[in-house]
Design a protein around this motif. Structure first.
Motif, PDB file in Angstrom:
ATOM      1  N   ARG A 104      67.971  50.051  21.740  1.00  0.00           N
ATOM      2  CA  ARG A 104      67.776  49.501  20.394  1.00  0.00           C
ATOM      3  C   ARG A 104      69.084  49.365  19.620  1.00  0.00           C
ATOM      4  O   ARG A 104      69.068  49.080  18.429  1.00  0.00           O
ATOM      5  N   ASP A 105      70.201  49.571  20.288  1.00  0.00           N
ATOM      6  CA  ASP A 105      71.505  49.520  19.622  1.00  0.00           C
ATOM      7  C   ASP A 105      72.470  48.802  20.558  1.00  0.00           C
ATOM      8  O   ASP A 105      72.566  49.145  21.743  1.00  0.00           O
ATOM      9  N   VAL A 106      73.178  47.799  20.051  1.00  0.00           N
ATOM     10  CA  VAL A 106      74.181  47.101  20.849  1.00  0.00           C
ATOM     11  C   VAL A 106      75.467  46.985  20.033  1.00  0.00           C
ATOM     12  O   VAL A 106      75.463  47.088  18.801  1.00  0.00           O
ATOM     13  N   PHE A 107      76.563  46.780  20.748  1.00  0.00           N
ATOM     14  CA  PHE A 107      77.873  46.648  20.111  1.00  0.00           C
ATOM     15  C   PHE A 107      78.445  45.301  20.526  1.00  0.00           C
ATOM     16  O   PHE A 107      78.662  45.057  21.719  1.00  0.00           O
ATOM     17  N   VAL A 108      78.656  44.419  19.560  1.00  0.00           N
ATOM     18  CA  VAL A 108      79.030  43.034  19.850  1.00  0.00           C
ATOM     19  C   VAL A 108      80.528  42.848  19.672  1.00  0.00           C
ATOM     20  O   VAL A 108      81.077  43.111  18.592  1.00  0.00           O
ATOM     21  N   VAL A 109      81.177  42.384  20.735  1.00  0.00           N
ATOM     22  CA  VAL A 109      82.616  42.131  20.720  1.00  0.00           C
ATOM     23  C   VAL A 109      82.875  40.727  21.252  1.00  0.00           C
ATOM     24  O   VAL A 109      82.004  40.115  21.871  1.00  0.00           O
ATOM     25  N   HIS A 135      66.204  38.964  17.742  1.00  0.00           N
ATOM     26  CA  HIS A 135      66.305  40.180  18.567  1.00  0.00           C
ATOM     27  C   HIS A 135      65.604  41.366  17.894  1.00  0.00           C
ATOM     28  O   HIS A 135      65.384  41.364  16.676  1.00  0.00           O
ATOM     29  N   ARG A 136      65.274  42.382  18.694  1.00  0.00           N
ATOM     30  CA  ARG A 136      64.554  43.555  18.185  1.00  0.00           C
ATOM     31  C   ARG A 136      65.458  44.770  17.990  1.00  0.00           C
ATOM     32  O   ARG A 136      64.964  45.888  17.819  1.00  0.00           O
ATOM     33  N   MET A 137      66.746  44.589  18.022  1.00  0.00           N
ATOM     34  CA  MET A 137      67.661  45.717  17.858  1.00  0.00           C
ATOM     35  C   MET A 137      67.565  46.282  16.437  1.00  0.00           C
ATOM     36  O   MET A 137      67.494  45.531  15.460  1.00  0.00           O
ATOM     37  N   THR A 138      67.571  47.602  16.346  1.00  0.00           N
ATOM     38  CA  THR A 138      67.550  48.246  15.033  1.00  0.00           C
ATOM     39  C   THR A 138      68.955  48.579  14.554  1.00  0.00           C
ATOM     40  O   THR A 138      69.147  48.917  13.379  1.00  0.00           O
ATOM     41  N   ALA A 139      69.931  48.529  15.440  1.00  0.00           N
ATOM     42  CA  ALA A 139      71.321  48.798  15.075  1.00  0.00           C
ATOM     43  C   ALA A 139      72.223  47.847  15.845  1.00  0.00           C
ATOM     44  O   ALA A 139      72.023  47.610  17.039  1.00  0.00           O
ATOM     45  N   VAL A 140      73.209  47.310  15.153  1.00  0.00           N
ATOM     46  CA  VAL A 140      74.181  46.408  15.776  1.00  0.00           C
ATOM     47  C   VAL A 140      75.564  46.794  15.255  1.00  0.00           C
ATOM     48  O   VAL A 140      75.807  46.770  14.041  1.00  0.00           O
TER      49      VAL A 140
END
Length: 290
Positions: A104-109, A135-140
């Motif tokens: 539920r958490d991804v890091f975008v680079v 998207h269903r991510m709760t943290a980005v």
């Protein structure tokens, strides 16, 4: 009879408390290499563990490790490197795959590839595509650069950070050895309208040769020059046991305790030296609690 000055004693306790809070909110970055999942087994249960991305190993290596970490009870945070995605269809499949794995958490680079393989030249383009896909991510998370970026001007970096924050929930600073620079960046971000929580990126315990190689790769030349000009820190790096971030964390805690900046924890670049970093973390937490 002399004795400790009460105000100084309180100040010292406040600095230790601030450092302890930062240490308690540590997240760990791993490289998706063979055997990494086994190395991660010693991390505290439920830890937040990020997985880097590289052009050579590709998206799948990052996602596979994130899936394994999630299965093992960690909060897995894969890096999504914009320049490695061919199109929105691949991005949609990847997000669905992560959703199925409970991530539920991804890091975008943007990513380290010199040229994008598809339609996403930078992190902002990928963030906008993710928003369009619902998207269903709760943290980005998104990166930020206290030391600057080797190929992007500072004013452009600030503009990008402002544009990205509407799609993000936190920012992690690139690895930096200078607590003053990190704190000044966090304070400047607030003054420029950046409201995202700032997580301070710090090196874990690592040997000097690997640290300097990785430092130059990720573009923190200013930090390396800082080390060269401060003999006490350079001397610490040259010790047989390598680098330990104790002084850096203490200084960050002092800044937070003094109200000079707000930090939302530590992002520890382990370089996959997990055991050594964990031993340091446990010792540092004991010292901070003493």
């Amino acid at each position: 009879m002399g004795g400790p000055i009460p105000g100084r004693r309180r100040g010292s306790a406040q600095r230790r408390d601030a450092a302890a809070r930062l240490l308690a909110r540590s997240r760990f970055e791993l490289l998706p290499l063979p055997g990494t999942l086994d190395r991660a087994a010693g991390l505290p249960p439920g830890s937040t563990v990020t997985v880097t991305s590289s052009p050579r190993r590709g998206v799948d290596a990052t996602i596979e490790l994130a899936e394994g970490l999630s299965r093992n009870g960690f909060r897995a945070v894969p890096h999504l490197a914009a320049r490695q995605f061919a199109d929105r269809a691949q991005l949609a499949r990847t997000l669905d795959r992560l959703d199925g794995a409970g991530v539920r958490d991804v890091f975008v680079v943007a990513g380290d590839a010199p040229e994008p393989v598809g339609e996403f030249p930078d992190g902002l383009a990928l963030l906008r595509a993710m928003a369009g896909l619902g998207h269903r991510m709760t943290a980005v998370g998104i990166p930020s650069y206290p030391d600057g970026h080797p190929s992007v001007a500072d004013d452009v970096l600030w503009d990008l950070l402002r544009d990205k924050q509407q799609h993000a929930t936190y920012t992690v600073t690139q690895m930096c050895f200078d607590a003053d620079v990190v704190c000044a960046f966090a304070a400047r971000a607030r003054s420029r309208g950046i409201t995202l929580p700032v997580v301070a990126g710090v090196p874990g315990v690592v040997d000097i040769a690997r640290l300097l190689r990785m430092s130059l790769r990720v573009g923190v030349g200013d930090s390396v020059r800082f080390l060269r000009s401060h003999r006490s820190i350079a001397g610490a790096l040259l010790r047989p046991n390598g680098y330990r971030p104790d002084g850096l964390v203490r200084r960050l805690g002092a800044h937070v305790a003094a109200g000079r900046c707000a930090l939302d924890g530590l992002h520890v670049y382990t370089f996959n030296q997990v055991d050594a970093t964990l031993r340091w973390l446990q010792q540092a937490q004991r010292r901070a609690a003493a």
